[in-house]
Design a protein around this motif. Structure first.
Motif, PDB file in Angstrom:
ATOM      1  N   SER A   1       0.831  -1.208   0.000  1.00 21.35           N
ATOM      2  CA  SER A   1       0.000   0.000   0.000  1.00 21.35           C
ATOM      3  C   SER A   1       0.869   1.263   0.000  1.00 21.35           C
ATOM      4  CB  SER A   1      -0.941   0.012   1.205  1.00 21.35           C
ATOM      5  OG  SER A   1      -0.247   0.338   2.383  1.00 21.35           O
ATOM      6  N   ARG A   2       0.337   2.296  -0.652  1.00 20.46           N
ATOM      7  CA  ARG A   2       1.039   3.583  -0.676  1.00 20.46           C
ATOM      8  C   ARG A   2       1.212   4.117   0.747  1.00 20.46           C
ATOM      9  NH1 ARG A   2       1.933   6.945  -4.595  1.00 20.46           N
ATOM     10  NH2 ARG A   2       1.247   8.738  -3.358  1.00 20.46           N
ATOM     11  N   THR A   3       0.216   3.896   1.586  1.00 15.43           N
ATOM     12  CA  THR A   3       0.285   4.366   2.973  1.00 15.43           C
ATOM     13  C   THR A   3       1.479   3.755   3.690  1.00 15.43           C
ATOM     14  OG1 THR A   3      -2.116   4.593   3.018  1.00 15.43           O
ATOM     15  CG2 THR A   3      -0.987   4.525   5.150  1.00 15.43           C
ATOM     16  N   THR A   4       1.683   2.462   3.514  1.00 16.19           N
ATOM     17  CA  THR A   4       2.814   1.776   4.149  1.00 16.19           C
ATOM     18  C   THR A   4       4.134   2.299   3.605  1.00 16.19           C
ATOM     19  OG1 THR A   4       1.518  -0.220   4.539  1.00 16.19           O
ATOM     20  CG2 THR A   4       3.913  -0.472   4.501  1.00 16.19           C
ATOM     21  N   ILE A   5       4.232   2.431   2.302  1.00 14.12           N
ATOM     22  CA  ILE A   5       5.476   2.911   1.688  1.00 14.12           C
ATOM     23  C   ILE A   5       5.772   4.342   2.133  1.00 14.12           C
ATOM     24  CG2 ILE A   5       6.637   3.464  -0.487  1.00 14.12           C
ATOM     25  CD1 ILE A   5       5.007   1.111  -1.728  1.00 14.12           C
ATOM     26  N   ILE A   6       4.747   5.186   2.158  1.00 14.03           N
ATOM     27  CA  ILE A   6       4.939   6.572   2.588  1.00 14.03           C
ATOM     28  C   ILE A   6       5.391   6.639   4.039  1.00 14.03           C
ATOM     29  CG2 ILE A   6       3.681   8.724   3.120  1.00 14.03           C
ATOM     30  CD1 ILE A   6       2.124   8.200   0.462  1.00 14.03           C
ATOM     31  N   SER A   7       4.805   5.804   4.902  1.00 13.32           N
ATOM     32  CA  SER A   7       5.205   5.831   6.315  1.00 13.32           C
ATOM     33  C   SER A   7       6.654   5.377   6.488  1.00 13.32           C
ATOM     34  CB  SER A   7       4.261   5.000   7.183  1.00 13.32           C
ATOM     35  OG  SER A   7       4.387   3.635   6.910  1.00 13.32           O
ATOM     36  N   LEU A   8       7.100   4.454   5.660  1.00 12.87           N
ATOM     37  CA  LEU A   8       8.515   4.052   5.693  1.00 12.87           C
ATOM     38  C   LEU A   8       9.405   5.146   5.103  1.00 12.87           C
ATOM     39  CD1 LEU A   8       8.223   0.327   4.594  1.00 12.87           C
ATOM     40  CD2 LEU A   8       8.970   1.165   6.832  1.00 12.87           C
ATOM     41  N   TYR A   9       8.979   5.683   3.979  1.00 11.92           N
ATOM     42  CA  TYR A   9       9.755   6.699   3.271  1.00 11.92           C
ATOM     43  C   TYR A   9      10.053   7.898   4.169  1.00 11.92           C
ATOM     44  CZ  TYR A   9      11.082   9.696  -0.694  1.00 11.92           C
ATOM     45  OH  TYR A   9      11.763  10.517  -1.566  1.00 11.92           O
ATOM     46  N   TYR A  10       9.040   8.349   4.897  1.00 13.07           N
ATOM     47  CA  TYR A  10       9.196   9.521   5.763  1.00 13.07           C
ATOM     48  C   TYR A  10       9.516   9.147   7.219  1.00 13.07           C
ATOM     49  CZ  TYR A  10       7.509  12.243   1.851  1.00 13.07           C
ATOM     50  OH  TYR A  10       7.378  12.839   0.613  1.00 13.07           O
ATOM     51  N   GLU A  11       9.856   7.892   7.444  1.00 14.48           N
ATOM     52  CA  GLU A  11      10.246   7.378   8.764  1.00 14.48           C
ATOM     53  C   GLU A  11       9.191   7.660   9.829  1.00 14.48           C
ATOM     54  OE1 GLU A  11      14.280   7.887   9.979  1.00 14.48           O
ATOM     55  OE2 GLU A  11      15.021   7.825   7.926  1.00 14.48           O
ATOM     56  N   ARG A  12       7.928   7.476   9.477  1.00 14.44           N
ATOM     57  CA  ARG A  12       6.827   7.654  10.427  1.00 14.44           C
ATOM     58  C   ARG A  12       6.336   6.327  10.977  1.00 14.44           C
ATOM     59  NH1 ARG A  12       3.534  11.242   6.263  1.00 14.44           N
ATOM     60  NH2 ARG A  12       4.875  13.071   6.208  1.00 14.44           N
ATOM     61  N   ALA A  13       6.777   5.230  10.393  1.00 12.44           N
ATOM     62  CA  ALA A  13       6.296   3.902  10.780  1.00 12.44           C
ATOM     63  C   ALA A  13       6.750   3.555  12.191  1.00 12.44           C
ATOM     64  CB  ALA A  13       6.787   2.849   9.792  1.00 12.44           C
ATOM     65  N   LYS A  14       5.828   3.013  12.970  1.00 10.82           N
ATOM     66  CA  LYS A  14       6.155   2.526  14.314  1.00 10.82           C
ATOM     67  C   LYS A  14       6.601   1.077  14.267  1.00 10.82           C
ATOM     68  CE  LYS A  14       4.927   6.276  16.425  1.00 10.82           C
ATOM     69  NZ  LYS A  14       5.921   7.147  17.012  1.00 10.82           N
ATOM     70  N   GLY A  15       6.240   0.398  13.199  1.00  5.58           N
ATOM     71  CA  GLY A  15       6.612  -0.998  13.009  1.00  5.58           C
ATOM     72  C   GLY A  15       6.345  -1.382  11.568  1.00  5.58           C
ATOM     73  N   VAL A  16       6.896  -2.503  11.174  1.00  3.62           N
ATOM     74  CA  VAL A  16       6.712  -2.967   9.801  1.00  3.62           C
ATOM     75  C   VAL A  16       6.810  -4.486   9.786  1.00  3.62           C
ATOM     76  CG1 VAL A  16       9.159  -2.691   9.207  1.00  3.62           C
ATOM     77  CG2 VAL A  16       7.454  -2.650   7.407  1.00  3.62           C
ATOM     78  N   LYS A  17       6.026  -5.113   8.937  1.00  4.17           N
ATOM     79  CA  LYS A  17       6.058  -6.570   8.829  1.00  4.17           C
ATOM     80  C   LYS A  17       7.333  -7.023   8.109  1.00  4.17           C
ATOM     81  CE  LYS A  17       1.078  -7.210   8.620  1.00  4.17           C
ATOM     82  NZ  LYS A  17      -0.020  -7.763   7.816  1.00  4.17           N
ATOM     83  N   PHE A  18       7.843  -8.166   8.528  1.00  2.00           N
ATOM     84  CA  PHE A  18       9.020  -8.729   7.867  1.00  2.00           C
ATOM     85  C   PHE A  18       8.738  -9.022   6.399  1.00  2.00           C
ATOM     86  CE2 PHE A  18      10.108 -10.150  12.291  1.00  2.00           C
ATOM     87  CZ  PHE A  18      11.192  -9.311  12.433  1.00  2.00           C
ATOM     88  N   THR A  19       7.518  -9.446   6.109  1.00  2.04           N
ATOM     89  CA  THR A  19       7.181  -9.747   4.708  1.00  2.04           C
ATOM     90  C   THR A  19       7.246  -8.482   3.854  1.00  2.04           C
ATOM     91  OG1 THR A  19       4.829  -9.564   5.243  1.00  2.04           O
ATOM     92  CG2 THR A  19       5.757 -11.775   5.181  1.00  2.04           C
ATOM     93  N   THR A  20       6.827  -7.356   4.402  1.00  2.00           N
ATOM     94  CA  THR A  20       6.899  -6.091   3.673  1.00  2.00           C
ATOM     95  C   THR A  20       8.353  -5.740   3.360  1.00  2.00           C
ATOM     96  OG1 THR A  20       4.874  -5.299   4.733  1.00  2.00           O
ATOM     97  CG2 THR A  20       6.330  -3.631   3.768  1.00  2.00           C
ATOM     98  N   LEU A  21       9.213  -5.865   4.369  1.00  2.00           N
ATOM     99  CA  LEU A  21      10.639  -5.587   4.150  1.00  2.00           C
ATOM    100  C   LEU A  21      11.222  -6.536   3.111  1.00  2.00           C
ATOM    101  CD1 LEU A  21      11.833  -5.013   7.823  1.00  2.00           C
ATOM    102  CD2 LEU A  21      11.293  -3.287   6.093  1.00  2.00           C
ATOM    103  N   SER A  22      10.834  -7.781   3.198  1.00  2.00           N
ATOM    104  CA  SER A  22      11.331  -8.786   2.262  1.00  2.00           C
ATOM    105  C   SER A  22      10.924  -8.458   0.826  1.00  2.00           C
ATOM    106  CB  SER A  22      10.804 -10.160   2.672  1.00  2.00           C
ATOM    107  OG  SER A  22      11.214 -11.139   1.773  1.00  2.00           O
ATOM    108  N   ILE A  23       9.675  -8.072   0.641  1.00  3.22           N
ATOM    109  CA  ILE A  23       9.186  -7.726  -0.698  1.00  3.22           C
ATOM    110  C   ILE A  23       9.938  -6.516  -1.247  1.00  3.22           C
ATOM    111  CG2 ILE A  23       7.189  -6.817  -1.964  1.00  3.22           C
ATOM    112  CD1 ILE A  23       5.454  -8.568  -0.031  1.00  3.22           C
ATOM    113  N   ILE A  24      10.116  -5.497  -0.415  1.00  4.61           N
ATOM    114  CA  ILE A  24      10.844  -4.294  -0.856  1.00  4.61           C
ATOM    115  C   ILE A  24      12.280  -4.641  -1.231  1.00  4.61           C
ATOM    116  CG2 ILE A  24      11.773  -2.068  -0.105  1.00  4.61           C
ATOM    117  CD1 ILE A  24       9.175  -1.725   1.558  1.00  4.61           C
ATOM    118  N   CYS A  25      12.949  -5.394  -0.369  1.00  6.56           N
ATOM    119  CA  CYS A  25      14.344  -5.756  -0.640  1.00  6.56           C
ATOM    120  C   CYS A  25      14.466  -6.608  -1.905  1.00  6.56           C
ATOM    121  CB  CYS A  25      14.954  -6.490   0.548  1.00  6.56           C
ATOM    122  SG  CYS A  25      15.287  -5.399   1.947  1.00  6.56           S
TER     123      CYS A  25
END
Length: 81
Positions: free
Chosen positions: A27-51
């Protein structure tokens, strides 16, 4: 504390948040929260997909700042949290 290096990785690849969203289905919301370092947590699967999509290692995406993490932990202990 951690630094999210997503803006740099996207810039190096001349990609946008929308490009990453369309290519991965994250989701754009998840990517934006990571991009702007607003995320309080993130799923390992999300990190895996991005990497996987960016062809990078997790250490290139996330940088751990040990001293800041220790300071934050000690401050929480002093505040009684």
């Amino acid at each position: 504390m951690v630094d999210i290096n997503l803006p740099v990785l996207l810039a190096q690849r001349r990609m946008t948040i929308s490009d990453l969203h369309r290519a991965t289905g994250i989701s754009r919301t998840t990517i934006i929260s990571l991009y702007y370092e607003r995320a309080k947590g993130v799923k390992f699967t999300t990190l895996s997909i991005i990497c996987k999509y960016l062809k990078c290692e997790i250490g290139e995406l996330i940088k751990f700042k040990e001293e800041e993490a220790l300071d934050e932990y000690q401050n929480r202990e002093l505040d009684g949290a």
